[in-house]
Enzyme design. Sequence first.
Site, PDB file in Angstrom:
ATOM      1  N   ASP A  25       0.815  -1.221   0.000  1.00 45.55           N
ATOM      2  CA  ASP A  25       0.000   0.000   0.000  1.00 45.55           C
ATOM      3  C   ASP A  25       0.848   1.272   0.000  1.00 45.55           C
ATOM      4  O   ASP A  25       0.316   2.378  -0.122  1.00 45.55           O
ATOM      5  CB  ASP A  25      -0.932   0.010   1.219  1.00 45.55           C
ATOM      6  CG  ASP A  25      -2.002  -1.076   1.110  1.00 45.55           C
ATOM      7  OD1 ASP A  25      -2.294  -1.516  -0.021  1.00 45.55           O
ATOM      8  OD2 ASP A  25      -2.538  -1.483   2.156  1.00 45.55           O
ATOM      9  N   ARG A  63      -3.301   1.848  -9.561  1.00 46.06           N
ATOM     10  CA  ARG A  63      -2.392   2.812  -8.922  1.00 46.06           C
ATOM     11  C   ARG A  63      -1.140   3.081  -9.746  1.00 46.06           C
ATOM     12  O   ARG A  63      -0.511   4.128  -9.571  1.00 46.06           O
ATOM     13  CB  ARG A  63      -2.024   2.336  -7.507  1.00 46.06           C
ATOM     14  CG  ARG A  63      -3.201   2.461  -6.556  1.00 46.06           C
ATOM     15  CD  ARG A  63      -2.865   2.056  -5.133  1.00 46.06           C
ATOM     16  NE  ARG A  63      -3.999   2.390  -4.265  1.00 46.06           N
ATOM     17  CZ  ARG A  63      -4.208   1.890  -3.063  1.00 46.06           C
ATOM     18  NH1 ARG A  63      -3.339   1.007  -2.568  1.00 46.06           N
ATOM     19  NH2 ARG A  63      -5.261   2.252  -2.349  1.00 46.06           N
TER      20      ARG A  63
HETATM   21  C1  S3P Z   1      -5.124  -5.820   3.318  1.00 45.60           C
HETATM   22  C2  S3P Z   1      -4.340  -6.513   2.458  1.00 45.60           C
HETATM   23  C3  S3P Z   1      -3.743  -5.936   1.249  1.00 45.60           C
HETATM   24  C4  S3P Z   1      -3.765  -4.414   1.285  1.00 45.60           C
HETATM   25  C5  S3P Z   1      -5.088  -3.881   1.752  1.00 45.60           C
HETATM   26  C6  S3P Z   1      -5.410  -4.388   3.143  1.00 45.60           C
HETATM   27  C7  S3P Z   1      -5.695  -6.511   4.498  1.00 45.60           C
HETATM   28  O1  S3P Z   1      -4.478  -6.365   0.123  1.00 45.60           O
HETATM   29  O2  S3P Z   1      -3.458  -3.896   0.023  1.00 45.60           O
HETATM   30  O3  S3P Z   1      -5.065  -2.462   1.787  1.00 45.60           O
HETATM   31  O4  S3P Z   1      -6.156  -5.842   5.434  1.00 45.60           O
HETATM   32  O5  S3P Z   1      -5.687  -7.748   4.502  1.00 45.60           O
HETATM   33  P1  S3P Z   1      -4.126  -7.743  -0.641  1.00 45.60           P
HETATM   34  O6  S3P Z   1      -4.321  -8.835   0.305  1.00 45.60           O
HETATM   35  O7  S3P Z   1      -5.109  -7.792  -1.771  1.00 45.60           O
HETATM   36  O8  S3P Z   1      -2.710  -7.568  -1.114  1.00 45.60           O
END
Ligand code: S3P
Length: 448
Positions: A334, A365
Amino acid sequence: MSTDVLTVHAATNPAHTTWVIQPQGSLQGRTTIPGDKSISHRALMLGALASGKTTIQGLLLGEDPRSTANCFRALGAQISELNSEQVQIQGIGLGQLQEPTGVLDAGNSGTTLRLMLGILASHPDRVFTVTGDTSLCSRPMARVVTPLQQMGAQIWGRQSDTLAPLAIRGQHLQPIHYHSPIASAQVKSCLMFAGLMTVGQTTITEPALSRDHSERMFAAFGADIAVDPDTYSVTVTGPAQLQGQAIVVPGDISSAAFWLVAAAIVPGSDVWIKNVGVNPTRTGVLDILEQMGAEMTLANPRTVAGEPVADIHIRHSQLQSTVISGAVIPRLIDEIPILAVAALFAKGVTVIRDAAELRVKESDRLTAMATQLQKMGAQITEQPDGLEIQGNASLKGAAVDSFGDHRVGMSLAIAALKATGITTIHRAQAAAISYPNFVSTLQQLWQS
Ligand code: S3P
């Protein structure tokens, strides 16, 4: 003296706000940041599923956790009004979710929708419908629907059950060992939640380690969970007995990242960020900033409710270019938009690779950051799975757009602090998804 470095304007459409940024100064002082988004979602969900009372201190008051709270209220949990002091949850008890009368709305939140799917699919004899906003309804759901279907889940949706809105008929699921093709905490956590209600061992193996907040919090709530760090595997043995807990949510390192980069790139800056979650599965941004030569120290390390926490001191310094790729990517997934901003002011060309996942976040992004920073004069080349960023940039203020994506909007605001002239950021209200007081914190830290 603080100045109006950033002013907020209501656009003609009342739902849209524009930020106007006119910098001339640096960041000074200390700040705290809002609660961690990932941990906030998990605390609300586990609190809702557990027996007894859960309290949450430091919950993120952003729009995403509000979506989670509203969904679980509709499923029968009693969740007090959200506040950062202490939220109280009277859990429903695992397996006791009620069939809601309406559609469950996850808003903009991928975490809400994907994690909740594992919960809903494993609650037999009930039918649920879930949806989200335009962005969420275009994001891929096959990554969770496919393994849930392998467990026997019944899920229907557009484009061969891969897009929300989705309909779910809860089932007694079968345990599986799922080898995920991507390192994704949302996929892992979805299946872990499904495993809570499933008799036997549900195992998920990832190609690299993603954030482990679910593992830590499942154990705290009393679930039977085993982690194999060598193979990036986690096993949940169900059915679980969850007991309500007192959770303290640390500050979100993904929100701290905006101030870390701002202080690193704006000359004269000197900032302390207090109470930052520094779980090693999330600290890729610190490793990369260190590698780039940031003047940064961590102080007062401690463990709060099972999560590592520290205060971070950072000062301006000349950054060097770097390569961001491979196993570090899930540890800073992120933070890539804001690291792209840091790279603009480093010496040399920074290369970001293995980050194709960014194309299916709240916006694409890679395209969003490349096209909007180019409007400000940056030299950035988009690659299928990353970016190449020419450092030593001279940015000029321009009219740019957040693409409705909170992290894009806030990253552009930090880039604007280094631009000459005025930058306007459209659809800036998206920041409220994860950082409702971003503007006031910038105004508080900015000294002219
Ligand atoms: C998150 C996992 C990530 C992240 C998202 C929050 C989470 O996504 O990008 O903002 O809380 O499990 P991905 O699991 O799709 O990478």
